[in-house]
Design a protein around this motif. Structure first.
Motif, PDB file in Angstrom:
ATOM      1  N   GLN A   1      40.224  40.458  50.409  1.00  0.00           N
ATOM      2  CA  GLN A   1      41.303  39.536  50.037  1.00  0.00           C
ATOM      3  C   GLN A   1      42.339  40.239  49.159  1.00  0.00           C
ATOM      4  O   GLN A   1      43.541  40.042  49.322  1.00  0.00           O
ATOM      5  CB  GLN A   1      40.713  38.336  49.288  1.00  0.00           C
ATOM      6  N   LYS A   2      41.863  41.095  48.271  1.00  0.00           N
ATOM      7  CA  LYS A   2      42.780  41.815  47.391  1.00  0.00           C
ATOM      8  C   LYS A   2      43.640  42.819  48.160  1.00  0.00           C
ATOM      9  O   LYS A   2      44.656  43.283  47.662  1.00  0.00           O
ATOM     10  CB  LYS A   2      42.002  42.532  46.290  1.00  0.00           C
ATOM     11  N   ASN A   3      43.162  43.204  49.337  1.00  0.00           N
ATOM     12  CA  ASN A   3      43.916  44.152  50.155  1.00  0.00           C
ATOM     13  C   ASN A   3      44.363  43.502  51.463  1.00  0.00           C
ATOM     14  O   ASN A   3      44.451  44.161  52.493  1.00  0.00           O
ATOM     15  CB  ASN A   3      43.044  45.383  50.436  1.00  0.00           C
ATOM     16  N   SER A   4      44.628  42.218  51.396  1.00  0.00           N
ATOM     17  CA  SER A   4      44.890  41.468  52.632  1.00  0.00           C
ATOM     18  C   SER A   4      46.131  41.957  53.377  1.00  0.00           C
ATOM     19  O   SER A   4      46.157  41.975  54.597  1.00  0.00           O
ATOM     20  CB  SER A   4      45.021  39.983  52.322  1.00  0.00           C
TER      21      SER A   4
END
Lengths: 113, 473
Positions: B91-94
């Protein structure tokens, strides 16, 4: 420095532009203080430099918000800013996203302002 | 295709326990960082983008890998937190993960592949999901879009396997396996004119020394007379093997000096530490002539800084001598001046000294003047002149076992009479003070320190003036 502000899904989204240094840190500090315990996303896509004063404003803002059960999440940080956060190990204090939308979505609904 | 490597510090606890001063992300097998094997594999799979998401410091990794240009791949870095699971990391690197098939590697493992094979078609036609797994990690394909191409008709996937990395013994055995058996499967560093012999740049081998394959020697290595290296020796970068020493079936890590007449058989050595990979036991040698760490020389710069700080301390010592003598005498009589002693760490190598601490009650006229002149720090000026402390630096840490672990992991520990946080006026918790101390330590020069020192003294003066005003109101 200019700080754009909008509210998306009940989350304050701040978008500072330019350099986050001793001259501009008070403005960021003031904006973060206005959050009043809510959740915030700081979109750093237009910030290319941050010094210890900017870092101070960020850390102090995060501490204050968390004490009031809110939180700050960062999005789209440039490599220069990431290196400052990492060098000082302040990256351990923040959730960092590469997309502001994902940062906003990461807040649980009950934590919104 | 893109690749995302999610790797957390706790997966390297086994390595940190033995070599706390070495960057886990640069842990290597046959002088090649584990990370580089994964980068090579991602390229074989057709990846053009590789992102490393980790909670570990990235500065040393960035210094080695940069933006990935040397490998023809775009390499980026993303910080995650130690509590993040894979879903959170994704999610942090979506934004990075969107719009393309994603090869996700999670954990600490060694990936066996064959550089001769083309993994691209296999990766493109494999259904999303877990591809390989081991006790310490896994590889999966993450793809929101359906398969565009049919699976390959021959149905024989190229060779691919994972080996768990949970101990220094496993790392050693892996190095021996790659060197002795699998070397042809990977691109290994060094010249390879003779079978099973890999030699790096700027290597000096004495005429009487013997090299017995299989052997791998890194860059900037000196092998002195009558030394025998191999069979089965992996010598890292910046290593000296002194005369008459013998290295068999052993791994010598970077920046290590191996003294004369030392025989290492089935061992792993790095700096002063010697590990028996079979027994998983470690000893630290105290005799630097046997085994020691090679450090780059920064003596000139350090001496100049120490001299500068010492001179400034001497100047303050002279200027404040009279006020100190007078005010400490008066305040002691008034019971507002107490002294105690405690041991503090003074450098990253674990040297400690006993420092005097003064507890000053700043109430009353004399107390306020003493506080504004920072006379409570006066007894420590001698330590600055002797080079034990910097005039301004990081927060002083008491000599406890817990703090020893902190300073060993933090090469930047340089305790000061004043801390940078005091110059910045950060009256905040300890961790926050360390943040600002680290920032300034990374930017410090002698002039910078002088400016920060003036700032601290002005802050002290200002604090007391403000206090006086508030009291008079």
């Amino acid at each position: 420095m200019q700080i754009d502000q909008q509210v998306m899904k009940n989350i304050f989204v701040f978008m500072p532009r330019g350099r986050l240094d001793a001259a501009s840190a008070p403005l960021l500090r003031e904006r973060l203080a206005a959050g009043d315990g809510g959740n915030m996303v700081l979109d750093f896509s237009a910030v290319d430099f941050m010094d210890s004063s900017g870092l101070g404003a960020l850390v102090a803002g995060a501490r204050r918000l968390r004490a009031q059960h809110g939180d700050i999440k960062l999005a789209c940080i440039a490599d220069t800013v990431r290196r400052v956060l990492e060098l000082t190990r302040a990256d351990r204090l923040f959730d960092i996203y590469d997309d502001p939308e994902a940062a906003i979505s990461s807040f649980a609904p009950e934590k919104s302002v | 295709m893109k690749t995302l490597l999610v790797i957390k510090a706790n997966t390297f606890d086994w390595l940190q326990a033995v070599f706390p001063d070495r960057s886990p992300l640069l842990a290597s097998v046959c002088n090649k960082p584990l990370l580089e094997y994964l980068l090579d594999f991602a390229i074989l799979c057709g990846s053009r983008h590789f992102r490393l998401a980790t909670d570990m410091p990235l500065a040393k990794v960035e210094a080695v890998f940069g933006g990935g240009g040397r490998w023809g791949i775009e390499l980026t870095y993303a910080p995650i937190r130690k509590t993040d699971d894979l879903a959170t990391a994704l999610q942090k690197n979506s934004r990075y993960c969107a719009g393309s098939r994603l090869l996700v590697m999670q954990g600490c493992f060694f990936l066996h592949y064959d550089k001769q094979k083309n993994y691209g078609p296999f990766m493109q036609t494999t259904a999303p999901g877990e591809l390989l797994t081991c006790a310490t990690g896994r590889i999966l394909i993450h793809d929101a879009t359906p398969l565009k191409t049919a699976p390959s008709p021959d149905g024989s996937p190229p060779p691919l396997a994972l080996t768990s990395l949970r101990s220094i013994g496993e790392l050693y055995r892996l190095s021996m396996r790659v060197l002795g058996r699998d070397a042809r499967q990977y691109v290994l560093p060094g010249y390879n004119n003779e079978t099973d012999v890999y030699i790096g740049r700027n290597v000096m081998i004495a005429r009487s020394a013997r090299i017995e394959p299989p052997v791998m020697i890194g860059d900037h290595v000196q092998i002195h007379k009558n030394a025998i290296v191999g069979p089965g020796a992996v010598i890292g970068r910046n290593v000296i093997i002194d005369a008459y020493s013998r290295i068999h079936h052993s791994v010598i890590l970077d920046k290590t000096y191996v003294g004369e007449h030392l025989v290492l058989d089935r061992k792993l050595a790095g700096g002063r530490r010697l590990v028996d990979p079979g027994e998983e036991t470690m000893v630290q040698l105290e005799d630097a002539h046997l085994l020691s760490t090679m450090r780059p020389s920064s003596r000139g710069r350090n001496r100049l800084q120490r001299l500068g700080h010492g001179l400034l301390a001497a100047l303050l010592w002279v200027v404040l001598a009279m006020p100190y003598a007078l005010l400490s005498f008066i305040l002691k009589r008034q019971g507002r001046w107490r002294r105690s002693e405690a041991a503090y760490w003074v450098d990253s190598s674990g040297r400690s000294v006993r420092l005097t601490r003064v507890f000053l009650n700043p109430s009353g006229f004399c107390g306020r003047i003493a506080a504004s002149l920072a006379l409570d720090r006066y007894p420590l000026l001698g330590r600055v002149m002797r080079g034990d402390l910097a005039l301004i630096g990081t927060r002083r840490l008491p000599a406890t076992a817990a703090n020893r672990a902190v300073i060993e992991a933090d090469a930047g520990y340089r305790p000061g009479l004043f801390s940078y946080a005091e110059a910045e006026h950060w009256p905040v918790p300890e961790y926050d003070q360390d943040i600002v101390d680290r920032f300034h330590l990374a930017h410090q020069t002698l002039i910078y320190d002088f400016v920060m020192m003036v700032k601290v003294l002005l802050n002290k003066l200002h604090e007391e003036t403000a206090l006086c005003k508030s009291i008079s109101k």
